[in-house]
Scaffold this motif. Structure first.
Motif, short mmCIF file in Angstrom:
data_model
loop_
_atom_site.label_atom_id
_atom_site.label_comp_id
_atom_site.label_asym_id
_atom_site.label_seq_id
_atom_site.Cartn_x
_atom_site.Cartn_y
_atom_site.Cartn_z
N ILE A 160 10.38 -5.68 3.70
CA ILE A 160 9.64 -4.55 3.37
C ILE A 160 10.46 -3.68 2.53
O ILE A 160 9.56 -2.98 1.38
CB ILE A 160 9.03 -3.97 4.62
CG1 ILE A 160 8.38 -4.82 5.62
CG2 ILE A 160 8.34 -2.69 4.43
CD1 ILE A 160 7.03 -5.28 5.02
N GLN A 161 11.60 -3.07 2.43
CA GLN A 161 12.23 -2.18 1.77
C GLN A 161 11.99 -2.26 0.36
O GLN A 161 11.67 -1.32 -0.79
CB GLN A 161 13.33 -1.68 2.28
CG GLN A 161 13.77 -0.30 1.93
CD GLN A 161 12.85 1.04 2.18
OE1 GLN A 161 11.91 0.67 3.11
NE2 GLN A 161 12.79 2.10 1.49
N LEU A 212 16.05 3.48 10.28
CA LEU A 212 15.88 4.19 11.44
C LEU A 212 14.47 4.19 11.80
O LEU A 212 14.02 4.10 12.93
CB LEU A 212 16.26 5.57 10.75
CG LEU A 212 17.43 5.88 10.50
CD1 LEU A 212 17.69 7.08 10.04
CD2 LEU A 212 18.63 5.49 11.70
N VAL A 213 13.40 3.85 10.81
CA VAL A 213 12.13 3.81 11.25
C VAL A 213 11.79 2.57 12.23
O VAL A 213 11.27 2.49 12.95
CB VAL A 213 11.12 3.83 9.97
CG1 VAL A 213 9.79 3.37 10.30
CG2 VAL A 213 11.18 5.23 9.59
N ASP A 214 12.61 1.34 11.61
CA ASP A 214 12.23 0.11 12.16
C ASP A 214 12.95 0.29 13.63
O ASP A 214 12.45 -0.06 14.51
CB ASP A 214 13.42 -0.89 11.21
CG ASP A 214 13.09 -2.22 11.57
OD1 ASP A 214 12.21 -3.13 11.40
OD2 ASP A 214 13.79 -2.76 12.75
N ALA A 215 14.21 1.16 13.73
CA ALA A 215 14.80 0.97 15.02
C ALA A 215 13.86 1.84 16.08
O ALA A 215 13.63 1.47 17.30
CB ALA A 215 16.07 1.67 14.93
N ALA A 216 13.30 2.95 15.56
CA ALA A 216 12.61 3.64 16.26
C ALA A 216 11.04 3.09 16.83
O ALA A 216 10.66 3.05 17.75
CB ALA A 216 12.16 5.22 15.66
N SER A 217 10.57 2.15 15.70
CA SER A 217 9.37 1.55 15.96
C SER A 217 9.72 0.43 17.04
O SER A 217 8.87 0.14 17.87
CB SER A 217 8.73 0.99 14.89
OG SER A 217 9.55 0.17 14.14
N GLY A 251 0.81 -1.12 0.09
CA GLY A 251 0.07 -0.05 -0.02
C GLY A 251 0.92 1.25 0.08
O GLY A 251 0.52 2.15 -0.88
N SER A 252 1.97 1.27 0.75
CA SER A 252 2.71 2.40 0.88
C SER A 252 3.49 2.85 -0.56
O SER A 252 3.47 3.51 -1.20
CB SER A 252 4.13 1.93 1.88
OG SER A 252 4.93 3.09 1.71
N GLN A 275 4.33 2.87 5.54
CA GLN A 275 5.53 2.22 5.42
C GLN A 275 6.01 1.99 6.98
O GLN A 275 6.83 0.77 7.54
CB GLN A 275 6.70 2.99 4.85
CG GLN A 275 7.83 2.40 4.86
CD GLN A 275 9.03 3.16 3.96
OE1 GLN A 275 9.01 4.32 4.02
NE2 GLN A 275 10.16 2.44 3.28
N ILE A 276 5.71 2.95 7.95
CA ILE A 276 6.10 2.81 9.29
C ILE A 276 5.43 1.49 9.94
O ILE A 276 5.91 0.62 10.88
CB ILE A 276 5.49 4.08 10.10
CG1 ILE A 276 6.51 5.26 9.79
CG2 ILE A 276 5.56 3.84 11.38
CD1 ILE A 276 6.05 6.56 10.41
N VAL A 277 3.99 1.43 9.69
CA VAL A 277 3.34 0.28 10.04
C VAL A 277 3.93 -1.14 9.66
O VAL A 277 4.16 -2.12 10.17
CB VAL A 277 1.89 0.44 9.73
CG1 VAL A 277 1.18 -0.86 10.09
CG2 VAL A 277 1.06 1.56 10.28
N ALA A 278 4.22 -1.12 8.36
CA ALA A 278 4.87 -2.13 7.74
C ALA A 278 6.17 -2.46 8.30
O ALA A 278 6.66 -3.70 8.60
CB ALA A 278 5.02 -2.13 6.31
N LEU A 279 7.13 -1.47 8.39
CA LEU A 279 8.53 -1.94 9.31
C LEU A 279 8.27 -2.43 10.64
O LEU A 279 9.17 -2.94 11.11
CB LEU A 279 9.30 -0.72 9.01
CG LEU A 279 9.79 -0.46 7.63
CD1 LEU A 279 10.40 1.03 7.51
CD2 LEU A 279 10.82 -1.45 7.19
N SER A 280 7.23 -1.69 11.23
CA SER A 280 7.11 -2.35 12.51
C SER A 280 6.46 -3.50 12.77
O SER A 280 6.98 -4.07 14.06
CB SER A 280 5.79 -1.35 13.52
OG SER A 280 4.89 -1.56 12.89
#
Length: 290
Positions: free
Chosen positions: A78-79, A181-186, A12-13, A66-71
């Motif tokens: 995902i990428q 980084l998004v993965d690390a933050a999530s 979807g992203s 993408q944040i949801v997917a990576l979390s």
């Protein structure tokens, strides 16, 4: 980790990004600087255009998906899905008055989808990774930013195609890093909540990196669109983006990707297939060729 949920969000992203990129490129071409060159003033003019702002808003929606997917899923899975934006962009362009797809366009789609499918089939279901310490993440972000800035400086004064390729490649480098980084933050948010994300180094170091590489990626993408050689810039972007995400996912997050001599060859062939398909789908000259 739930790939059954993460992958649809990742797709979807890519769909949202693909739709937005068509509008952004058209607006960038309508706001180029003198003699068709990229310029900061033209970028500021676009920032006041409501259509361009809506397209950037679409990017924000894509980023949230993408944040949801990576979390929920690993970066190495995902990428690479970001390359799906090209087939989507082809459809959106046709529906909004662009050229109608030809046989070679469908071959380009086949290259993108085939390369992606084989890659995902080979890596299977990677084991959960490990987020490194804040100072490691900070050093990685700094290294990526410095590398990107150095690469951009090397093409100052060069031809438009050369600059477009480099802008696109560095933007992809930044966006691939952004995914890590998004993965690390999530991961930090899921373990320690909002306070752990905002008030501890394990949380705010990835957030600062997200802001820096995200802003750099957006600016370079728009500059590459102003240069206009989309057939060169977009493939460069979509080659370095998933490649960076996968490499950093393995090196920083320790996500497991099966590797052997024959797998390395097939991975390389998948990348070639995706880039070749991207070149065809992003080639601005094919509208004038029969």
């Amino acid at each position: 980790m739930s790939l059954a949920v993460a992958v649809p969000f990742g797709v979807g992203s890519a769909v949202v990004y693909g739709a937005s990129i068509v509008v952004q490129h058209r607006m960038a071409q309508a706001h180029v600087g003198d003699e068709g060159e990229a310029s900061a003033s033209a970028l500021l003019q676009m920032a006041r255009n409501p259509v361009w702002l809506m397209a950037i808003g679409g990017d924000l929606v894509g980023f949230l998906l993408q944040i949801v997917a990576l979390s929920l899923g690993s970066v190495v899975v995902i990428q690479p899905l970001v390359v799906l934006m090209l087939p989507v962009a082809l459809v959106v362009s046709a529906l909004t008055g662009g050229h109608h797809p030809r046989r070679a366009d469908y071959l380009g789609v086949l290259g993108v989808l085939g390369g992606l499918a084989v890659f995902l089939a080979l890596i299977g279901r990677p084991a959960a990774g490990h987020v490194p310490r804040p100072h490691v993440i900070g050093m990685a972000v700094l290294a990526v930013l410095v590398l990107g800035a150095g690469l951009v400086l090397t093409v100052i004064g060069r031809g438009r195609v050369c600059r477009g390729v480099m802008y696109g490649a560095v933007a992809g480098l930044y966006f691939g890093t952004l995914a890590v980084l998004v993965d690390a933050a999530s991961d930090r948010f899921s373990k320690a909540g909002l306070h752990g994300l905002l008030a501890t180094p394990r949380g705010f170091v990835p957030l600062i990196g997200i802001v820096l590489v995200g802003a750099g990626g957006i600016v370079l993408t728009q500059l590459s669109f102003q240069v206009g050689a989309l057939g060169a810039t977009l493939p460069a972007n979509l080659a370095t983006d998933p490649l960076t995400g996968v490499l950093l996912g393995v090196l920083l997050l320790r996500e497991n990707v099966p590797i052997s001599a024959w797998r390395a060859v097939v991975y390389a062939l998948c990348l070639v297939a995706v880039v070749a398909g991207a070149i065809r789908l992003a080639d601005p000259e094919h509208e004038r060729r029969g």
